[in-house]
Design a protein around this motif. Structure first.
Motif, PDB file in Angstrom:
ATOM      1  N   PHE A 104       0.822  -1.206   0.000  1.00 16.31           N
ATOM      2  CA  PHE A 104       0.000   0.000   0.000  1.00 16.31           C
ATOM      3  C   PHE A 104       0.858   1.259   0.000  1.00 16.31           C
ATOM      4  CE2 PHE A 104      -3.264  -2.563   2.686  1.00 16.31           C
ATOM      5  CZ  PHE A 104      -3.577  -3.322   1.570  1.00 16.31           C
ATOM      6  N   ILE A 105       1.859   1.275   0.864  1.00 16.47           N
ATOM      7  CA  ILE A 105       2.680   2.478   0.992  1.00 16.47           C
ATOM      8  C   ILE A 105       3.492   2.705  -0.283  1.00 16.47           C
ATOM      9  CG2 ILE A 105       4.387   3.716   2.368  1.00 16.47           C
ATOM     10  CD1 ILE A 105       3.769   1.856   4.684  1.00 16.47           C
ATOM     11  N   ASP A 106       4.085   1.652  -0.822  1.00 14.17           N
ATOM     12  CA  ASP A 106       4.929   1.784  -1.995  1.00 14.17           C
ATOM     13  C   ASP A 106       4.155   2.324  -3.187  1.00 14.17           C
ATOM     14  OD1 ASP A 106       7.383   1.547  -3.380  1.00 14.17           O
ATOM     15  OD2 ASP A 106       6.757  -0.381  -4.225  1.00 14.17           O
ATOM     16  N   VAL A 107       2.963   1.773  -3.421  1.00 13.37           N
ATOM     17  CA  VAL A 107       2.144   2.246  -4.541  1.00 13.37           C
ATOM     18  C   VAL A 107       1.740   3.691  -4.338  1.00 13.37           C
ATOM     19  CG1 VAL A 107      -0.077   1.958  -5.710  1.00 13.37           C
ATOM     20  CG2 VAL A 107       1.322  -0.038  -5.188  1.00 13.37           C
ATOM     21  N   ASN A 108       1.357   4.046  -3.121  1.00 19.08           N
ATOM     22  CA  ASN A 108       0.941   5.420  -2.845  1.00 19.08           C
ATOM     23  C   ASN A 108       2.108   6.390  -3.000  1.00 19.08           C
ATOM     24  OD1 ASN A 108      -1.675   6.687  -1.860  1.00 19.08           O
ATOM     25  ND2 ASN A 108      -0.204   7.669  -0.499  1.00 19.08           N
ATOM     26  N   TRP A 109       3.286   5.971  -2.588  1.00 19.81           N
ATOM     27  CA  TRP A 109       4.476   6.817  -2.712  1.00 19.81           C
ATOM     28  C   TRP A 109       4.750   7.135  -4.190  1.00 19.81           C
ATOM     29  CZ3 TRP A 109       9.578   5.839  -4.622  1.00 19.81           C
ATOM     30  CH2 TRP A 109      10.513   6.833  -4.297  1.00 19.81           C
ATOM     31  N   ALA A 144      -4.663  17.142  -2.845  1.00 20.17           N
ATOM     32  CA  ALA A 144      -5.265  16.106  -1.996  1.00 20.17           C
ATOM     33  C   ALA A 144      -4.248  15.078  -1.534  1.00 20.17           C
ATOM     34  CB  ALA A 144      -6.416  15.419  -2.732  1.00 20.17           C
ATOM     35  N   ALA A 145      -2.986  15.495  -1.392  1.00 21.56           N
ATOM     36  CA  ALA A 145      -1.943  14.547  -0.970  1.00 21.56           C
ATOM     37  C   ALA A 145      -2.218  14.012   0.426  1.00 21.56           C
ATOM     38  CB  ALA A 145      -0.584  15.223  -1.018  1.00 21.56           C
ATOM     39  N   ASP A 146      -2.667  14.898   1.341  1.00 22.19           N
ATOM     40  CA  ASP A 146      -2.944  14.456   2.702  1.00 22.19           C
ATOM     41  C   ASP A 146      -4.032  13.387   2.732  1.00 22.19           C
ATOM     42  OD1 ASP A 146      -1.056  16.232   3.497  1.00 22.19           O
ATOM     43  OD2 ASP A 146      -2.443  17.680   4.393  1.00 22.19           O
ATOM     44  N   ASP A 147      -5.057  13.579   1.894  1.00 24.13           N
ATOM     45  CA  ASP A 147      -6.134  12.596   1.841  1.00 24.13           C
ATOM     46  C   ASP A 147      -5.623  11.249   1.363  1.00 24.13           C
ATOM     47  OD1 ASP A 147      -7.950  14.452   2.717  1.00 24.13           O
ATOM     48  OD2 ASP A 147      -8.693  14.956   0.717  1.00 24.13           O
ATOM     49  N   GLN A 148      -4.705  11.268   0.396  1.00 26.92           N
ATOM     50  CA  GLN A 148      -4.161  10.016  -0.124  1.00 26.92           C
ATOM     51  C   GLN A 148      -3.367   9.271   0.936  1.00 26.92           C
ATOM     52  OE1 GLN A 148      -4.709   8.589  -2.974  1.00 26.92           O
ATOM     53  NE2 GLN A 148      -5.891  10.224  -3.922  1.00 26.92           N
ATOM     54  N   TRP A 149      -2.569  10.008   1.723  1.00 28.50           N
ATOM     55  CA  TRP A 149      -1.800   9.350   2.775  1.00 28.50           C
ATOM     56  C   TRP A 149      -2.699   8.903   3.920  1.00 28.50           C
ATOM     57  CZ3 TRP A 149       2.566   7.292   1.777  1.00 28.50           C
ATOM     58  CH2 TRP A 149       3.421   7.862   0.822  1.00 28.50           C
ATOM     59  N   LEU A 150      -3.710   9.706   4.236  1.00 32.47           N
ATOM     60  CA  LEU A 150      -4.643   9.329   5.295  1.00 32.47           C
ATOM     61  C   LEU A 150      -5.409   8.059   4.927  1.00 32.47           C
ATOM     62  CD1 LEU A 150      -5.937   9.963   8.023  1.00 32.47           C
ATOM     63  CD2 LEU A 150      -7.594  11.405   6.808  1.00 32.47           C
ATOM     64  N   ALA A 168      -3.581   2.275  -9.724  1.00 35.77           N
ATOM     65  CA  ALA A 168      -2.846   2.163  -8.463  1.00 35.77           C
ATOM     66  C   ALA A 168      -3.474   1.121  -7.548  1.00 35.77           C
ATOM     67  CB  ALA A 168      -2.797   3.523  -7.765  1.00 35.77           C
ATOM     68  N   ILE A 169      -4.812   1.042  -7.543  1.00 38.14           N
ATOM     69  CA  ILE A 169      -5.493   0.028  -6.739  1.00 38.14           C
ATOM     70  C   ILE A 169      -5.082  -1.365  -7.201  1.00 38.14           C
ATOM     71  CG2 ILE A 169      -7.740  -0.997  -6.205  1.00 38.14           C
ATOM     72  CD1 ILE A 169      -8.919   1.812  -6.295  1.00 38.14           C
ATOM     73  N   SER A 177      -0.773  -6.168  -6.832  1.00 35.12           N
ATOM     74  CA  SER A 177       0.040  -6.768  -7.908  1.00 35.12           C
ATOM     75  C   SER A 177      -0.857  -7.364  -8.983  1.00 35.12           C
ATOM     76  CB  SER A 177       0.984  -7.830  -7.346  1.00 35.12           C
ATOM     77  OG  SER A 177       1.973  -7.243  -6.558  1.00 35.12           O
ATOM     78  N   ALA A 178      -1.927  -6.649  -9.293  1.00 34.29           N
ATOM     79  CA  ALA A 178      -2.957  -7.194 -10.173  1.00 34.29           C
ATOM     80  C   ALA A 178      -3.022  -6.519 -11.538  1.00 34.29           C
ATOM     81  CB  ALA A 178      -4.324  -7.064  -9.493  1.00 34.29           C
ATOM     82  N   LEU A 179      -2.256  -5.449 -11.751  1.00 32.99           N
ATOM     83  CA  LEU A 179      -2.424  -4.666 -12.973  1.00 32.99           C
ATOM     84  C   LEU A 179      -2.136  -5.493 -14.227  1.00 32.99           C
ATOM     85  CD1 LEU A 179      -3.060  -1.988 -14.322  1.00 32.99           C
ATOM     86  CD2 LEU A 179      -0.671  -1.316 -14.008  1.00 32.99           C
ATOM     87  N   GLU A 180      -1.041  -6.225 -14.233  1.00 36.30           N
ATOM     88  CA  GLU A 180      -0.679  -6.994 -15.422  1.00 36.30           C
ATOM     89  C   GLU A 180      -1.686  -8.097 -15.708  1.00 36.30           C
ATOM     90  OE1 GLU A 180       3.264  -8.282 -14.652  1.00 36.30           O
ATOM     91  OE2 GLU A 180       4.178  -6.390 -15.264  1.00 36.30           O
TER      92      GLU A 180
END
Length: 340
Positions: free
Chosen positions: A25-30, A40-46, A199-200, A205-208
């Protein structure tokens, strides 16, 4: 198998899976924040804190939602029972108590994993190079699970490990889908949403694999893929099928039958998902559906505790024994904190 041994193996794998999912979760969000305009960066981290259900604990110790605060809280904070550090430490403690049951390779890998996370916490390098650290966490988890599959006999112990892993994975996939879906619906910005939906998928690890099935990314298809795909190993339905199979392998009850409450609840939940469509879910509301799903997962977890882990006597193959959770040693609830 002693119930306390089964308990430790079950939670060992739950904690490893939990640590890996937090890293995902953190890696994708980063990466998402690197490519965004900063709005809306704060909302994304929250949203990450909400995904793990730890918003109240975060608010006790941090005055502001920032990238560094969220990464520190979810990765290394001793006050957060679901931080990567606490999860890996708890997994190692559980592994230590069952060293005579697991393989030496499993013990060596979980020790290596724990040392890596502890050193990253002490050095502060994770905040300087987040992607490198989170990749190390994911790879360490993959290596542990691979070693488990190839060095541990696929008997009761392995099935308890599999059961814990799949219940945890099911919970986390549903959580990230629920939180992100509601955020995107609130924003209603099509261009940005395409990136967010991707990103979801990356979080699982589902995108591909999604791209191999569907050409375009649409909310309905993403929900369908992560909830109801029979073949993708992080989809909710796949995880429930694997957990149901592991549970029946432990009890030796024929598939489709149930002699214990945990089997009954698990089979009912799995059967209900196989007869539900994405249209049904979206019509009733994804949040409401996922909330009910997590409530039922909690009930399954409690039933597993009651059926298997509380007795110190040898676990009969076909009889229900009473069990205990990890709360007294790890400070975690049966299914972690419940979030809406």
């Amino acid at each position: 198998m002693l119930s306390r041994v089964a308990d430790s193996i079950f939670w060992m794998n739950r904690y490893i899976e939990r640590a890996e999912n937090v890293a995902r979760f953190i890696d994708v969000n980063w990466h998402l924040m690197l490519d965004s305009d900063g709005s809306a960066a704060d909302d994304q981290w929250l949203a990450l804190v909400n995904t793990t259900g730890d918003h109240a604990e975060f608010a006790k110790h941090y005055d502001k939602v920032t990238r560094d605060n969220v990464i520190k809280f979810l990765s290394f904070d001793e006050n957060n029972g679901n931080s990567i550090l606490r999860c890996v430490r708890a997994a190692r403690e559980n592994a230590r108590t069952v060293r005579d049951v697991i393989s030496s390779e499993m013990w060596e890998q979980i020790n290596t994993f724990h040392l890596m996370v502890r050193e990253a916490s002490a050095s502060g390098k994770a905040l300087e190079s987040p992607h490198e650290f989170f990749n190390q966490v994911k790879n360490a988890s993959h290596l542990f699970l691979g070693i488990t599959d190839t060095t541990m006999s696929h008997g009761e112990g392995w099935n308890f490990a599999r059961l814990g892993q799949m219940i945890e994975r099911c919970d986390k996939t549903s959580r990230i889908l629920d939180v992100k879906y509601n955020m995107l619906n609130a924003r209603n910005t099509a261009d940005a949403d395409a990136i967010q939906w991707a990103a979801i998928l990356k979080s699982a690890s589902a995108l591909e694999m999604y791209r191999k099935t569907h050409r375009r990314i649409t909310p309905e298809r993403v929900v369908e893929f992560l909830m109801f795909d029979f073949e993708f190993p992080r989809a909710v339905l796949f995880c429930l099928a694997a957990a149901d199979h592991a549970l029946h392998s432990i009890t030796h009850t024929p598939q489709g039958q149930a002699k214990m409450p945990a089997e009954q609840l698990m089979s009912e939940l799995y059967r209900d998902l196989t007869t539900t469509t994405v249209s049904d879910v979206l019509a009733s509301g994804l949040h409401q559906y996922v909330d009910a799903l997590q409530t039922r997962l909690n009930q399954v977890g409690i039933a597993i505790d009651n059926d298997f882990f509380s007795s110190e006597e040898t676990l009969p193959v076909k009889k229900s024994t009473q069990i205990l959770t990890q709360t007294q040693t790890q400070g975690a609830s049966v299914q972690t904190q419940k979030q809406g």
